[in-house]
Enzyme design. Sequence first.
Site, PDB file in Angstrom:
ATOM      1  N   GLU A 196      -5.765   0.673  14.116  1.00 59.12           N
ATOM      2  CA  GLU A 196      -5.932  -0.789  14.123  1.00 59.12           C
ATOM      3  C   GLU A 196      -5.779  -1.329  15.543  1.00 59.12           C
ATOM      4  O   GLU A 196      -6.438  -2.291  15.929  1.00 59.12           O
ATOM      5  CB  GLU A 196      -4.916  -1.431  13.159  1.00 59.12           C
ATOM      6  CG  GLU A 196      -5.342  -1.225  11.709  1.00 59.12           C
ATOM      7  CD  GLU A 196      -4.209  -1.177  10.712  1.00 59.12           C
ATOM      8  OE1 GLU A 196      -3.087  -1.605  11.022  1.00 59.12           O
ATOM      9  OE2 GLU A 196      -4.451  -0.675   9.593  1.00 59.12           O
ATOM     10  N   GLY A 219      -5.818   2.393   4.251  1.00 54.38           N
ATOM     11  CA  GLY A 219      -5.904   1.159   3.471  1.00 54.38           C
ATOM     12  C   GLY A 219      -7.113   1.097   2.549  1.00 54.38           C
ATOM     13  O   GLY A 219      -7.453   0.041   2.028  1.00 54.38           O
ATOM     14  N   GLU A 234      -4.375  10.388  11.148  1.00 57.39           N
ATOM     15  CA  GLU A 234      -4.781   9.330  10.229  1.00 57.39           C
ATOM     16  C   GLU A 234      -6.292   9.147  10.308  1.00 57.39           C
ATOM     17  O   GLU A 234      -6.783   8.419  11.198  1.00 57.39           O
ATOM     18  CB  GLU A 234      -4.098   8.008  10.600  1.00 57.39           C
ATOM     19  CG  GLU A 234      -2.595   8.038  10.490  1.00 57.39           C
ATOM     20  CD  GLU A 234      -2.023   6.640  10.226  1.00 57.39           C
ATOM     21  OE1 GLU A 234      -1.279   6.480   9.268  1.00 57.39           O
ATOM     22  OE2 GLU A 234      -2.352   5.711  10.988  1.00 57.39           O
ATOM     23  N   HIS A 271      -2.268   3.455  17.021  1.00 55.39           N
ATOM     24  CA  HIS A 271      -2.744   3.293  15.643  1.00 55.39           C
ATOM     25  C   HIS A 271      -4.206   2.835  15.695  1.00 55.39           C
ATOM     26  O   HIS A 271      -4.585   2.071  16.581  1.00 55.39           O
ATOM     27  CB  HIS A 271      -1.868   2.264  14.910  1.00 55.39           C
ATOM     28  CG  HIS A 271      -2.150   2.225  13.446  1.00 55.39           C
ATOM     29  ND1 HIS A 271      -3.250   1.599  12.927  1.00 55.39           N
ATOM     30  CD2 HIS A 271      -1.489   2.772  12.395  1.00 55.39           C
ATOM     31  CE1 HIS A 271      -3.249   1.751  11.606  1.00 55.39           C
ATOM     32  NE2 HIS A 271      -2.190   2.472  11.268  1.00 55.39           N
ATOM     33  N   GLY A 284       1.487   3.064   4.950  1.00 53.32           N
ATOM     34  CA  GLY A 284       1.308   1.621   5.073  1.00 53.32           C
ATOM     35  C   GLY A 284       1.559   0.941   3.734  1.00 53.32           C
ATOM     36  O   GLY A 284       2.709   0.700   3.335  1.00 53.32           O
ATOM     37  N   GLY A 285       0.498   0.647   3.022  1.00 49.39           N
ATOM     38  CA  GLY A 285       0.568  -0.143   1.788  1.00 49.39           C
ATOM     39  C   GLY A 285       1.644   0.293   0.807  1.00 49.39           C
ATOM     40  O   GLY A 285       2.393  -0.545   0.279  1.00 49.39           O
ATOM     41  N   SER A 311      -3.601   6.133   3.038  1.00 47.55           N
ATOM     42  CA  SER A 311      -3.524   5.965   1.574  1.00 47.55           C
ATOM     43  C   SER A 311      -2.579   6.959   0.898  1.00 47.55           C
ATOM     44  O   SER A 311      -2.841   7.415  -0.219  1.00 47.55           O
ATOM     45  CB  SER A 311      -4.922   6.031   0.949  1.00 47.55           C
ATOM     46  OG  SER A 311      -5.728   4.977   1.447  1.00 47.55           O
ATOM     47  N   ASN A 358       5.252   2.116   7.714  1.00 48.33           N
ATOM     48  CA  ASN A 358       4.592   1.234   8.676  1.00 48.33           C
ATOM     49  C   ASN A 358       4.285  -0.075   7.949  1.00 48.33           C
ATOM     50  O   ASN A 358       3.318  -0.168   7.212  1.00 48.33           O
ATOM     51  CB  ASN A 358       3.301   1.902   9.183  1.00 48.33           C
ATOM     52  CG  ASN A 358       2.510   1.001  10.116  1.00 48.33           C
ATOM     53  OD1 ASN A 358       3.024  -0.032  10.571  1.00 48.33           O
ATOM     54  ND2 ASN A 358       1.279   1.374  10.415  1.00 48.33           N
ATOM     55  N   TRP A 359       5.124  -1.065   8.189  1.00 49.47           N
ATOM     56  CA  TRP A 359       4.975  -2.335   7.465  1.00 49.47           C
ATOM     57  C   TRP A 359       3.846  -3.203   8.014  1.00 49.47           C
ATOM     58  O   TRP A 359       3.521  -4.229   7.442  1.00 49.47           O
ATOM     59  CB  TRP A 359       6.299  -3.128   7.511  1.00 49.47           C
ATOM     60  CG  TRP A 359       7.324  -2.640   6.546  1.00 49.47           C
ATOM     61  CD1 TRP A 359       7.167  -1.672   5.606  1.00 49.47           C
ATOM     62  CD2 TRP A 359       8.668  -3.119   6.402  1.00 49.47           C
ATOM     63  NE1 TRP A 359       8.329  -1.508   4.884  1.00 49.47           N
ATOM     64  CE2 TRP A 359       9.261  -2.388   5.361  1.00 49.47           C
ATOM     65  CE3 TRP A 359       9.432  -4.080   7.065  1.00 49.47           C
ATOM     66  CZ2 TRP A 359      10.584  -2.586   4.952  1.00 49.47           C
ATOM     67  CZ3 TRP A 359      10.745  -4.291   6.665  1.00 49.47           C
ATOM     68  CH2 TRP A 359      11.311  -3.546   5.619  1.00 49.47           C
ATOM     69  N   LYS A 360       3.305  -2.836   9.153  1.00 52.15           N
ATOM     70  CA  LYS A 360       2.244  -3.646   9.779  1.00 52.15           C
ATOM     71  C   LYS A 360       2.697  -5.111   9.846  1.00 52.15           C
ATOM     72  O   LYS A 360       3.875  -5.365  10.072  1.00 52.15           O
ATOM     73  CB  LYS A 360       0.924  -3.460   9.023  1.00 52.15           C
ATOM     74  CG  LYS A 360       0.568  -1.976   8.858  1.00 52.15           C
ATOM     75  CD  LYS A 360      -0.807  -1.731   8.323  1.00 52.15           C
ATOM     76  CE  LYS A 360      -1.040  -0.236   8.201  1.00 52.15           C
ATOM     77  NZ  LYS A 360      -2.392   0.110   7.802  1.00 52.15           N
TER      78      LYS A 360
HETATM   79  P1  PGA Z   1      -2.109   3.031   4.416  1.00 55.93           P
HETATM   80  O1  PGA Z   1      -1.831   2.849   5.976  1.00 55.93           O
HETATM   81  O2  PGA Z   1      -1.022   3.929   3.882  1.00 55.93           O
HETATM   82  O3  PGA Z   1      -2.057   1.637   3.847  1.00 55.93           O
HETATM   83  O4  PGA Z   1      -3.457   3.670   4.282  1.00 55.93           O
HETATM   84  C1  PGA Z   1      -1.400   3.930   6.764  1.00 55.93           C
HETATM   85  C2  PGA Z   1      -1.313   3.494   8.194  1.00 55.93           C
HETATM   86  O5  PGA Z   1      -2.147   2.684   8.628  1.00 55.93           O
HETATM   87  O6  PGA Z   1      -0.418   3.934   8.943  1.00 55.93           O
END
Ligand code: PGA
Length: 250
Positions: A97, A171, A165, A95, A228-229, A207, A10-12
């Site tokens: 966010e 994050g 999640e 998600h 994500g990250g 994470s 997930n590159w956001k």
């Molecule tokens: P993260 O993000 O791996 O940076 O915690 C995961 C996500 O939001 O899908």
Amino acid sequence: MSKHALLVANWKLNHDRKTAGVFIDAILANTLPEHISLAIAPVMTMLDFVGEKLSRSKIALAAQNVFYADSGAFTGECSAMHLKEVGVRYCIIGHSERRVLFHESDVDVGKKAHACLRAGLVPIVCVGESRDERVGGETFNVITRQLDAAFHDDVGAHEIIIAYEPVWAIGTGLTASAGQIDEVHGFIAQMARQAGKLNLRIIYGGSVNPQNIEEIMAISHVDGALIGGASLQAESFLSMVQKLQRYSSK
Ligand code: PGA
């Protein structure tokens, strides 16, 4: 243990064409394991470009969001049919966010899941509790509420993915403990069975990185990860793919 894992990057709101191109070239320079499903979710305007770059590989294209109507007066939105048209296979919905920053409700998420299924996309429905909800003992109520909205009657035998999640682990560098993941994934699997949704995979996000992915994948009912990250750099993504290899079925 043998699992057919799914790893979704997930590159956001990260990467542009140049850096995305470098990332994909670096990944495709390697022989990727046959029995791990991989997907990349880039920024919406790069779906075409990333899809084209991935077209000769087995890596699937994923979207980070969708709107629930197929067409109409919805300025700024994009439908599941439009995503399908550019070769999208998976679509992340709900998600945290989007739930927090863009006020998406459980009802919205349910409608989006339904729109994905109508268009032949596989929804990746994100569920998870906030820190306050966990501390307040609300985790299972929150998951139940979010899943009830997603397990629309029409889901039937369609393929669907649930991403657990915990919001407090996204994050932040904080990962849920093996016990916490085991408990929630087991609960989701049980709810899915009761709802007759058998064509379902449950992946974990929050994470995940090359250091912890093996431990997370060893937990029962963990079928993959939403990352994500740690999915932004090709080296880190590849390292996770290689570590997952040992949990994949032949
Ligand atoms: P993260 O993000 O791996 O940076 O915690 C995961 C996500 O939001 O899908």
